[in-house]
Design an enzyme around this catalytic site. Structure first.
Site, PDB file in Angstrom:
ATOM      1  N   ALA A   1       1.014  -1.326  -0.327  1.00 22.02           N
ATOM      2  CA  ALA A   1       0.178  -0.471   0.174  1.00 22.02           C
ATOM      3  C   ALA A   1       0.986   1.245  -0.177  1.00 22.02           C
ATOM      4  CB  ALA A   1      -0.800  -0.051   1.514  1.00 22.02           C
ATOM      5  N   CYS A   2       0.433   2.785  -0.348  1.00 20.21           N
ATOM      6  CA  CYS A   2       1.056   4.006  -0.641  1.00 20.21           C
ATOM      7  C   CYS A   2      -0.349   4.657  -0.667  1.00 20.21           C
ATOM      8  CB  CYS A   2       1.716   3.981  -1.878  1.00 20.21           C
ATOM      9  SG  CYS A   2       1.546   4.137  -3.636  1.00 20.21           S
ATOM     10  N   GLY A   3       0.291   5.699  -0.742  1.00 22.98           N
ATOM     11  CA  GLY A   3      -0.641   7.034  -0.949  1.00 22.98           C
ATOM     12  C   GLY A   3      -1.426   7.051  -1.782  1.00 22.98           C
TER      13      GLY A   3
ATOM     14  N   THR B   1       4.685   4.473  -5.100  1.00 21.33           N
ATOM     15  CA  THR B   1       6.001   3.794  -4.342  1.00 21.33           C
ATOM     16  C   THR B   1       5.030   2.361  -4.767  1.00 21.33           C
ATOM     17  OG1 THR B   1       4.939   5.011  -2.927  1.00 21.33           O
ATOM     18  CG2 THR B   1       6.407   5.898  -3.096  1.00 21.33           C
TER      19      THR B   1
ATOM     20  N   ILE C   1      -3.785   3.435   0.764  1.00 17.14           N
ATOM     21  CA  ILE C   1      -3.609   3.232   2.237  1.00 17.14           C
ATOM     22  C   ILE C   1      -4.721   3.061   3.309  1.00 17.14           C
ATOM     23  CG2 ILE C   1      -2.811   4.429   4.155  1.00 17.14           C
ATOM     24  CD1 ILE C   1      -0.105   2.835   3.585  1.00 17.14           C
TER      25      ILE C   1
END
Lengths: 97, 151
Positions: free
Chosen positions: A10-12, A17, A45
């Site tokens: 997970a990332c923003g 990323t 996220i």
């Protein structure tokens, strides 16, 4: 495939990323001959709390504030290149693969 | 519909002094908007994203940040390489209590991970190669930047 471990990355944005982290993670797992033992999914996220129950481990490149019941590992090492081996060993250990 | 691997334009920005990271992000966002790569909402997007999910990466001698935001703000894929002669403090990715002095900004305008996977892989190779980062810090022209990025 039965028995494979599910990793949520997970990332923003769920795009940038996390894609970079997945790339490095799979390369590292392939070197160890363990790539086929896992199935990887990406998400934002904000979606982690909802998807946690369908996965065995979360790798996050940003902070997670939600309480979740599966292990969370920081994925920033995959981006900086610093400490990748240590993180991969930790993941392998947590997933018992 | 997946657009056939749309090429990510690389843009070099240098020799501009910014007071702080917000000013830098606003200026670079405005530049990308003027050139037609992003919508006006992109500026607000990267600023608010950076505030919640910081992108500073402490690597070593040269540190970088990779500000980016949701694909909905992007018109055409681009990566602005911003060389900061005076490093600017960015909060650290995954650890927003800490800051890191950033020397090179890679501001990403990406439409989707699939079509820009090559750009992301290239970016990772760059930030994990200190020699390459040193070379990038020294480039003076877009041509030189392309040469270093493609090496």
């Amino acid at each position: 495939m039965a028995g494979e471990k599910r990793i949520l990355v997970a990332c923003g944005t769920g795009v940038c990323t996390s894609t970079m982290a997945v790339n490095k993670l799979m390369t590292a797992l392939e070197k160890k001959g363990k790539a086929k033992l896992v199935r990887v999914n990406q998400c934002k996220i904000a979606e982690v709390a909802a998807k946690a129950s369908d996965n065995d481990l979360v790798i996050a490149t940003t902070q997670i504030t939600a309480k979740i019941n599966i292990p969370v590992v920081s994925g920033t090492a995959f981006l900086t290149g610093v400490g990748i081996d240590k993180v991969v060993d930790e993941i392998v250990g947590l997933l018992q693969i | 519909m997946i657009a056939a691997n749309e090429k990510t334009e690389r843009i070099l920005i240098r020799d501009i002094k910014y007071q702080n990271k917000e000013e830098a992000l606003r200026a670079v966002g405005a530049d990308l908007c003027r050139r037609g790569y992003v919508k006006p909402s992109f500026c607000k997007g990267i600023l608010s994203r950076e505030a919640v999910y910081p992108t500073g990466l402490p690597i070593g001698a040269i540190n970088v940040a990779i500000p980016h935001t949701d694909a909905e703000h992007v018109l055409k894929p681009a990566m602005a390489v911003v060389i900061l002669d005076d490093p600017l403090e960015f909060h650290v990715m995954g650890n927003s209590e800490k800051t890191v002095p950033v020397d090179i900004l890679f501001v990403l305008a990406l439409k989707s991970a699939d079509s820009q996977l090559q750009t992301l892989q290239e970016l990772m190779r760059i930030i994990q190669d200190e020699d390459r980062l040193v070379k990038i810090k020294g480039v003076k022209t877009a041509l030189e930047l392309d040469e270093v990025l493609s090496a």
